[in-house]
Motif scaffolding. Structure first.
Motif, PDB file in Angstrom:
ATOM      1  N   ARG A  27      23.142   0.553 -65.807  1.00 42.00           N
ATOM      2  CA  ARG A  27      23.340  -0.451 -64.757  1.00 42.00           C
ATOM      3  C   ARG A  27      22.500  -1.709 -64.994  1.00 42.00           C
ATOM      4  NH1 ARG A  27      26.314   1.349 -60.684  1.00 42.00           N
ATOM      5  NH2 ARG A  27      25.660  -0.397 -59.389  1.00 42.00           N
ATOM      6  N   GLY A  28      21.650  -1.684 -66.002  1.00 40.53           N
ATOM      7  CA  GLY A  28      20.857  -2.879 -66.293  1.00 40.53           C
ATOM      8  C   GLY A  28      19.894  -2.610 -67.416  1.00 40.53           C
ATOM      9  N   GLN A  29      19.943  -3.465 -68.412  1.00 41.64           N
ATOM     10  CA  GLN A  29      19.131  -3.217 -69.608  1.00 41.64           C
ATOM     11  C   GLN A  29      18.105  -4.310 -69.848  1.00 41.64           C
ATOM     12  OE1 GLN A  29      22.398  -3.380 -72.263  1.00 41.64           O
ATOM     13  NE2 GLN A  29      23.288  -1.483 -71.523  1.00 41.64           N
ATOM     14  N   GLU A  30      18.075  -5.307 -68.968  1.00 36.11           N
ATOM     15  CA  GLU A  30      17.219  -6.445 -69.263  1.00 36.11           C
ATOM     16  C   GLU A  30      15.753  -6.183 -68.944  1.00 36.11           C
ATOM     17  OE1 GLU A  30      17.139 -11.066 -68.128  1.00 36.11           O
ATOM     18  OE2 GLU A  30      16.340  -9.582 -66.770  1.00 36.11           O
ATOM     19  N   SER A  31      15.481  -5.590 -67.785  1.00 33.19           N
ATOM     20  CA  SER A  31      14.100  -5.307 -67.409  1.00 33.19           C
ATOM     21  C   SER A  31      14.083  -4.108 -66.464  1.00 33.19           C
ATOM     22  CB  SER A  31      13.471  -6.522 -66.724  1.00 33.19           C
ATOM     23  OG  SER A  31      14.143  -6.797 -65.521  1.00 33.19           O
ATOM     24  N   CYS A  32      12.905  -3.600 -66.230  1.00 34.85           N
ATOM     25  CA  CYS A  32      12.791  -2.452 -65.321  1.00 34.85           C
ATOM     26  C   CYS A  32      11.369  -2.378 -64.775  1.00 34.85           C
ATOM     27  CB  CYS A  32      13.166  -1.157 -66.035  1.00 34.85           C
ATOM     28  SG  CYS A  32      12.175  -0.833 -67.486  1.00 34.85           S
ATOM     29  N   GLY A  33      11.182  -1.542 -63.772  1.00 34.75           N
ATOM     30  CA  GLY A  33       9.847  -1.417 -63.223  1.00 34.75           C
ATOM     31  C   GLY A  33       9.757  -0.283 -62.219  1.00 34.75           C
ATOM     32  N   ILE A  34       8.510   0.064 -61.877  1.00 37.07           N
ATOM     33  CA  ILE A  34       8.270   1.075 -60.841  1.00 37.07           C
ATOM     34  C   ILE A  34       7.158   0.594 -59.910  1.00 37.07           C
ATOM     35  CG2 ILE A  34       9.025   3.105 -62.141  1.00 37.07           C
ATOM     36  CD1 ILE A  34       6.091   3.693 -62.758  1.00 37.07           C
ATOM     37  N   ALA A  35       7.143   1.126 -58.694  1.00 34.34           N
ATOM     38  CA  ALA A  35       6.022   0.913 -57.772  1.00 34.34           C
ATOM     39  C   ALA A  35       5.698   2.278 -57.174  1.00 34.34           C
ATOM     40  CB  ALA A  35       6.395  -0.077 -56.675  1.00 34.34           C
ATOM     41  N   VAL A  36       4.413   2.604 -57.166  1.00 33.65           N
ATOM     42  CA  VAL A  36       3.984   3.943 -56.747  1.00 33.65           C
ATOM     43  C   VAL A  36       2.936   3.809 -55.645  1.00 33.65           C
ATOM     44  CG1 VAL A  36       2.987   6.140 -57.526  1.00 33.65           C
ATOM     45  CG2 VAL A  36       4.353   4.755 -59.117  1.00 33.65           C
ATOM     46  N   ARG A  37       3.090   4.623 -54.601  1.00 28.59           N
ATOM     47  CA  ARG A  37       2.081   4.663 -53.535  1.00 28.59           C
ATOM     48  C   ARG A  37       1.236   5.917 -53.733  1.00 28.59           C
ATOM     49  NH1 ARG A  37       0.739   6.390 -48.332  1.00 28.59           N
ATOM     50  NH2 ARG A  37       0.113   4.714 -46.933  1.00 28.59           N
ATOM     51  N   ASN A  38      -0.088   5.735 -53.832  1.00 29.00           N
ATOM     52  CA  ASN A  38      -0.933   6.913 -54.058  1.00 29.00           C
ATOM     53  C   ASN A  38      -1.372   7.530 -52.721  1.00 29.00           C
ATOM     54  OD1 ASN A  38      -3.030   5.332 -53.126  1.00 29.00           O
ATOM     55  ND2 ASN A  38      -3.923   4.966 -55.156  1.00 29.00           N
ATOM     56  N   VAL A  39      -2.094   8.635 -52.789  1.00 26.05           N
ATOM     57  CA  VAL A  39      -2.456   9.336 -51.547  1.00 26.05           C
ATOM     58  C   VAL A  39      -3.430   8.517 -50.693  1.00 26.05           C
ATOM     59  CG1 VAL A  39      -1.975  11.727 -52.188  1.00 26.05           C
ATOM     60  CG2 VAL A  39      -4.134  10.693 -52.874  1.00 26.05           C
ATOM     61  N   GLN A  40      -4.141   7.568 -51.297  1.00 26.24           N
ATOM     62  CA  GLN A  40      -5.041   6.692 -50.519  1.00 26.24           C
ATOM     63  C   GLN A  40      -4.255   5.600 -49.787  1.00 26.24           C
ATOM     64  OE1 GLN A  40      -5.838   7.328 -53.935  1.00 26.24           O
ATOM     65  NE2 GLN A  40      -7.176   8.987 -53.240  1.00 26.24           N
ATOM     66  N   GLY A  41      -2.981   5.462 -50.106  1.00 28.80           N
ATOM     67  CA  GLY A  41      -2.157   4.470 -49.409  1.00 28.80           C
ATOM     68  C   GLY A  41      -2.039   3.145 -50.144  1.00 28.80           C
ATOM     69  N   ASN A  42      -2.533   3.071 -51.363  1.00 28.25           N
ATOM     70  CA  ASN A  42      -2.388   1.830 -52.135  1.00 28.25           C
ATOM     71  C   ASN A  42      -1.097   1.864 -52.946  1.00 28.25           C
ATOM     72  OD1 ASN A  42      -4.982   0.788 -51.375  1.00 28.25           O
ATOM     73  ND2 ASN A  42      -5.844   2.406 -52.676  1.00 28.25           N
ATOM     74  N   ILE A  43      -0.492   0.678 -53.093  1.00 24.73           N
ATOM     75  CA  ILE A  43       0.744   0.593 -53.873  1.00 24.73           C
ATOM     76  C   ILE A  43       0.449  -0.172 -55.164  1.00 24.73           C
ATOM     77  CG2 ILE A  43       3.108  -0.285 -53.951  1.00 24.73           C
ATOM     78  CD1 ILE A  43       3.204  -0.070 -50.910  1.00 24.73           C
ATOM     79  N   PHE A  44       0.849   0.412 -56.285  1.00 22.94           N
ATOM     80  CA  PHE A  44       0.680  -0.234 -57.584  1.00 22.94           C
ATOM     81  C   PHE A  44       2.048  -0.383 -58.240  1.00 22.94           C
ATOM     82  CE2 PHE A  44      -3.252   2.038 -56.727  1.00 22.94           C
ATOM     83  CZ  PHE A  44      -4.183   1.018 -56.900  1.00 22.94           C
ATOM     84  N   GLY A  45       2.276  -1.528 -58.856  1.00 20.96           N
ATOM     85  CA  GLY A  45       3.551  -1.784 -59.514  1.00 20.96           C
ATOM     86  C   GLY A  45       3.360  -2.024 -60.997  1.00 20.96           C
ATOM     87  N   TYR A  46       4.416  -1.758 -61.749  1.00 22.69           N
ATOM     88  CA  TYR A  46       4.415  -2.077 -63.182  1.00 22.69           C
ATOM     89  C   TYR A  46       5.839  -2.419 -63.568  1.00 22.69           C
ATOM     90  CZ  TYR A  46       3.664  -1.840 -68.176  1.00 22.69           C
ATOM     91  OH  TYR A  46       3.587  -2.172 -69.506  1.00 22.69           O
ATOM     92  N   LYS A  47       6.026  -3.542 -64.266  1.00 26.50           N
ATOM     93  CA  LYS A  47       7.373  -3.894 -64.707  1.00 26.50           C
ATOM     94  C   LYS A  47       7.317  -4.699 -65.991  1.00 26.50           C
ATOM     95  CE  LYS A  47       7.516  -7.439 -61.069  1.00 26.50           C
ATOM     96  NZ  LYS A  47       8.181  -7.873 -59.855  1.00 26.50           N
ATOM     97  N   GLY A  48       8.443  -4.735 -66.672  1.00 27.01           N
ATOM     98  CA  GLY A  48       8.468  -5.469 -67.925  1.00 27.01           C
ATOM     99  C   GLY A  48       9.883  -5.656 -68.416  1.00 27.01           C
ATOM    100  N   MET A  49      10.039  -6.499 -69.436  1.00 25.01           N
ATOM    101  CA  MET A  49      11.352  -6.756 -70.012  1.00 25.01           C
ATOM    102  C   MET A  49      11.687  -5.623 -70.982  1.00 25.01           C
ATOM    103  SD  MET A  49      11.997  -9.596 -68.542  1.00 25.01           S
ATOM    104  CE  MET A  49      13.479 -10.212 -69.328  1.00 25.01           C
TER     105      MET A  49
END
Ligand code: SF4
Length: 475
Positions: A27-49
């Motif tokens: 459905r898409g090959q140009e870029s991708c990424g994820i965002a994760v919420r940890n048990v402390q409640g912080n959200i971290f993201g990572y994405k790239g081409m």
């Protein structure tokens, strides 16, 4: 087109999301990424081409650890082709922790809403991507109108025009929501069975653009997200429908013809089944043709394979695979520019000459957009010795652009909008050319009235000019 995924309250949820994204890479090959919420409640993201396997690597995944995650694969339809426009977007909120969102589709009134948020409320945008607009619009209702999150999403859902299937992390909850017309696919699955009352608990719920993603993580399809539905997932609580703001259904017929994987169930239809029925319907048009043992049915692989099988079944002509595809070249249609598409075609297909010598080839393709790819393929087949080439198309004539998440070019570039069938047949150097007609879908689909056919019949639910802008993106 793009793909989205979400996993709720599962240890190491980032690994599940990566697997889901891998399954919907088409459905898409140009870029991708994820965002994760940890048990402390912080959200971290990572994405790239790039592709999921190259961006969301094991080493990247090892940096995350959280029970709630969302992810996205991008194919640009609007907005620039760069990392800023990749998703998910993590939207900072003064209260913290932030929200994370990703979406699939196109927002037609993007420009109006963005300008309004920027000028009236001094919002700052980091990208020109729909997902960020949806997230900031929800943030507007949270911050400026002091709405609870459910109402903030519902207000944004009412204001946004166009196609959107979205997933959002807010505090310890996850929300899934969809536009009122249900343009893009969106399904709910579960890693756990329902309880004794038949209800699903939020823990272990997975969300994805296509049901084909569920098998690899061991999830079962629960149901499709309803058009206009907002669902809430909360730890230990049932999967809850917050509200349903449904409009006239406008499921994208192209998802069934081309985009979705054949092993997906979407819009109440099995994709492979629909494609076979399209092929059988095309064969009906050739009932009066004299077909003999010199005829052979071939697909332009891979999206046309099932249509070709259906055509072979309906016509009684043997299906064969004389046109081979290099699977290490991506889908040419999802490449961002024409130069990359042209290079892709040359690298992608190779005919086996012994299959074509003296043959009457019935070549099945899913659609004709510009006609350039198909013209090159016909030339390949003729050079390989084909005596006749009869082209059968699994979609109707594409005569208009899509404003709902598929990157069809402008009308000037669409060959069927510019030339007659006879002229196209001549341009392609084919002997005959036939299309599936819009009316055929009444025989093929269970509920054909629930689909959008606007790029074939120009009956748009709404267009960008309805919102007083030529473009839906700032210059
Ligand atoms: S205009 Fe065409 S491609 Fe776009 S949503 Fe409608 S059917 Fe799908």
């Amino acid at each position: 087109m793009c793909g989205i995924a979400g996993v709720f309250n599962v240890p190491q949820s980032q690994n599940f999301v990566a697997e889901l994204l891998f399954s919907i890479q088409h459905r898409g090959q140009e870029s991708c990424g994820i965002a994760v919420r940890n048990v402390q409640g912080n959200i971290f993201g990572y994405k790239g081409m790039g592709l999921v396997k190259n961006v969301i690597t094991e080493s990247v995944l090892s940096r995350f650890d959280g029970p709630v995650a969302i992810g996205h694969v991008r194919y640009p339809t609007a907005g620039k082709s760069d990392e800023m426009n990749s998703q998910p977007h993590v939207i900072e909120l003064p209260e913290g922790p932030h929200l994370a969102i990703c979406s699939n589709g196109d927002i037609i009134n993007y420009y109006e809403l963005r300008t309004w948020l920027e000028t009236e409320y001094h919002f700052t945008f980091k990208s020109d991507n729909d997902g960020e607009l949806i997230g900031r619009l929800i943030a507007f209702y949270l911050l400026h109108k002091k709405k609870p999150i459910e109402q903030a999403i519902a207000e944004a859902q009412k204001q946004l025009k166009g196609a959107f299937s979205a997933v959002l992390i807010y505090r310890d909850m996850m929300f899934g929501f969809r536009d009122p017309h249900g343009y893009r696919p969106y399904v709910i699955g579960s890693l756990n069975p329902p309880d004794e009352k038949g209800e699903y608990i939020s823990d272990g719920i997975v969300l994805a653009s296509e049901s084909c993603a569920f098998g690899i993580v061991g999830a079962k399809l629960v149901r499709e997200m309803q058009p206009g539905e907002i669902i809430r997932l909360e730890k230990g609580k049932p999967l809850t429908t917050v509200s349903v703001n449904a409009g006239k259904k406008q499921h994208c017929i192209f998802e069934l013809i081309y985009f979705s994987r054949p092993d997906t169930v979407v819009f109440g239809e099995k994709v492979y089944d629909v494609r076979k029925k399209i092929g059988m319907q095309l064969a009906e048009y050739d009932k009066s043709m004299k077909l003999d043992e010199n005829c052979v049915v071939m697909a332009v692989p891979d999206s046309s394979n099932f249509v070709a099988l259906g055509y072979a079944k309906g016509s009684g002509v043997d299906f064969d695979m004389g046109l081979l595809r290099n699977h290490y070249v991506g889908r040419t249609f999802t490449k961002p520019d024409q130069k990359q598409r042209d290079e892709g075609v040359r690298h992608k297909f190779n005919p086996l000459p012994e299959f074509f010598e003296g043959k009457r080839v019935f070549l099945i393709d899913d659609s004709i957009v510009r006609g350039t790819t198909l013209r090159k393929i016909v030339r390949m087949l003729r050079n390989a010795g084909a005596k006749e080439v009869h082209i059968r198309i699994g979609s109707p004539r594409v005569i208009g652009s899509c404003y709902y998440g598929i990157d069809t070019p402008s009308k000037e570039e669409l060959i069927a909008a510019q030339k007659s069938d006879a002229e196209i047949c001549k341009y392609l150097n084919a002997d005959t050319l036939k299309y599936t007609e819009v009316a055929d879908f009444a025989k093929i689909l269970h509920r054909s009235k629930d689909f959008c056919y606007a790029c074939f019949n120009l009956k748009y639910q709404y267009k960008p000019e309805d919102f007083h802008s030529k473009t839906n993106r700032p210059e």
